[in-house]
Design an enzyme around this catalytic site. Sequence first.
Site, PDB file in Angstrom:
ATOM      1  N   LYS A 181     -10.931   9.933  -2.238  1.00 27.43           N
ATOM      2  CA  LYS A 181     -10.505  10.294  -0.883  1.00 27.43           C
ATOM      3  C   LYS A 181      -9.018   9.991  -0.754  1.00 27.43           C
ATOM      4  CE  LYS A 181      -9.888   8.373   2.962  1.00 27.43           C
ATOM      5  NZ  LYS A 181      -8.664   9.073   3.394  1.00 27.43           N
ATOM      6  N   SER A 235      -3.903  -1.164   2.777  1.00 32.45           N
ATOM      7  CA  SER A 235      -3.580  -2.377   3.535  1.00 32.45           C
ATOM      8  C   SER A 235      -4.601  -3.498   3.300  1.00 32.45           C
ATOM      9  CB  SER A 235      -3.551  -2.034   5.026  1.00 32.45           C
ATOM     10  OG  SER A 235      -4.822  -1.559   5.421  1.00 32.45           O
ATOM     11  N   GLU A 257      -5.712  -2.985  -4.539  1.00 34.16           N
ATOM     12  CA  GLU A 257      -4.257  -3.209  -4.673  1.00 34.16           C
ATOM     13  C   GLU A 257      -3.700  -3.109  -3.269  1.00 34.16           C
ATOM     14  OE1 GLU A 257      -0.671  -2.617  -4.339  1.00 34.16           O
ATOM     15  OE2 GLU A 257      -0.782  -0.800  -5.571  1.00 34.16           O
ATOM     16  N   GLY A 259      -1.112  -5.134   0.031  1.00 34.64           N
ATOM     17  CA  GLY A 259       0.302  -5.182   0.411  1.00 34.64           C
ATOM     18  C   GLY A 259       1.099  -6.249  -0.299  1.00 34.64           C
ATOM     19  N   CYS A 291       4.778  -0.827  -1.894  1.00 40.50           N
ATOM     20  CA  CYS A 291       4.101  -2.116  -1.762  1.00 40.50           C
ATOM     21  C   CYS A 291       4.878  -3.240  -2.443  1.00 40.50           C
ATOM     22  CB  CYS A 291       2.677  -2.023  -2.291  1.00 40.50           C
ATOM     23  SG  CYS A 291       2.599  -1.339  -3.939  1.00 40.50           S
ATOM     24  N   GLU A 388       4.637  -7.627   6.462  1.00 38.43           N
ATOM     25  CA  GLU A 388       5.016  -6.440   5.685  1.00 38.43           C
ATOM     26  C   GLU A 388       5.505  -5.364   6.660  1.00 38.43           C
ATOM     27  OE1 GLU A 388       1.909  -4.241   3.598  1.00 38.43           O
ATOM     28  OE2 GLU A 388       3.260  -4.049   1.880  1.00 38.43           O
TER      29      GLU A 388
END
Length: 487
Positions: A181, A235, A257, A259, A291, A388
């Site tokens: 997706k 996130s 994986e 931030g 990131c 972030e």
Amino acid sequence: MTSKIKIKYTQLFINNEFIDSESGKKFPVINPATEEEIVQVSEGLKEDIDKAVKAAKEAFARGSEWRNLQPTQRAGLLNKLADLMERDAQQIGHIQTLENGKPFAHSAGETHMAAGVLRYYAGWCDKIHGQTIPTDDGSLVMTRKEPMGVAGQITPWNYPVMLFALKLGPALATGCTLVLKPAEQTPLCNLYIAALTKEAGFPAGVVNVVPGFGPTAGAALAEHPDVAKVAFTGSVAVGKSIMKASGSSNLKRVTLELGGKSPLIIFDDVDVDEAVKLAHDAIFNFSGQICIAAARTYVHSKIYDEFVEKSKKLAVKRILGDPFDPKTEQGPQVEKDMFEKVMGYIKTGDVEGATLVAGGKRHGNCGYFIQPTIFADVTDEMTIAKEEIFGPVQAILKFDKIEDVIERANKTTYGLGAGVLTKDINKALKFAQEIESGTVWVNQYASLMPQTPFGGFKQSGIGRELGAESLDYYLETKTISIKLASV
Ligand code: ADP
């Protein structure tokens, strides 16, 4: 904005066919440089995810077609896909730039790098094997490495082509099938590559791509009982919800994986001009939407003022504008929400007392462009040093002692990337060993290679992508223990 590309693929890609969603619903994809709609795309919902997972499950079950295909044939298909991506790098780059505003040269370059990642994984197809293990009872024990099954893969919008390769590569090399997706902002470049998987000759159902939104299509994939593993990039908040969905469904394997708030430490023995340029690229590349962006620049007090002054000169010279113009260095932020979020952080920086040295404003009045922004006199407690931002905002902090700066750099829930610039090998290695970070760059920043594992410490993630160990996250180990009769 110059783009002559006609968008061919706007539907779900399931079982090697482009089809409408069950509901017939569509959503717009927006060009962030012009704020105009590019095209409407079919919106996948739960029932479409079900259909795609069924296709992937059946393709996995038809063992001879995929999971038990000769490894060299699987490698051949991955290499063929890499060839086709290189052939069409201009088109794929164009589409990505339309969707997320990345300067065109970078988008096209990303497609070539993604092809390199697929070639790396093609090389692994015939090198995945278990061990024979000596035991106390004299049994013959061997292990087999077997593909987990259907992989659910959820990607963000900032590196949609590279991340497609990072997800496809290990899944396909190990013999898994997959449903991906893509982010709702960037489905088009991924649908284009989906068409290339069919042209390359991948059997139906091995690769399925279902565009849609996170809370509907993404969540349906994360919760699906027939998905054996989810690989997610995005996130921290969504990463946590994916872990939860795994726990409350079928305990699917999860790699994340997430931030970062990566520190870049600059000692006083560096060439200041070179360091300023490196730090500038490390935060401002792709409008800070990376990131591993070096979001906290720690500069030694002896060179601090010079560093800030020179950073300002570079930032104000940065060329913003049409991402298709070869002179452009920085395009827009990806979407209105992100634009507003970044502008909010800039305001917070001001309010909390950081010194605005450059930028701070919107660029132009059409498209989500933000001036390269620099704050000096930033302290660790300020929001812009902690959260972030995911935008073109450089926070420059001051330090004196190595012990202090390592402690300060580690004072974060993140741990994705870190960098150190110094001519002193002892300082570099002390930092590299003590920083809590998945990757540490010494005298360079953000270089990622297919061969090197990438992932996060702490809340920056679970598991690794790239490198040999990334394959383990798509494999189960089966132990076969054989009693030998004495002869
Ligand atoms: P970003 O802030 O970078 O857009 P997100 O984590 O929101 O990061 O999104 C990354 C990907 O995760 C996108 O494909 C998005 O659609 C998807 N996503 C968002 N929410 C969910 C969710 N609740 N479950 C599964 N996927 C989600």
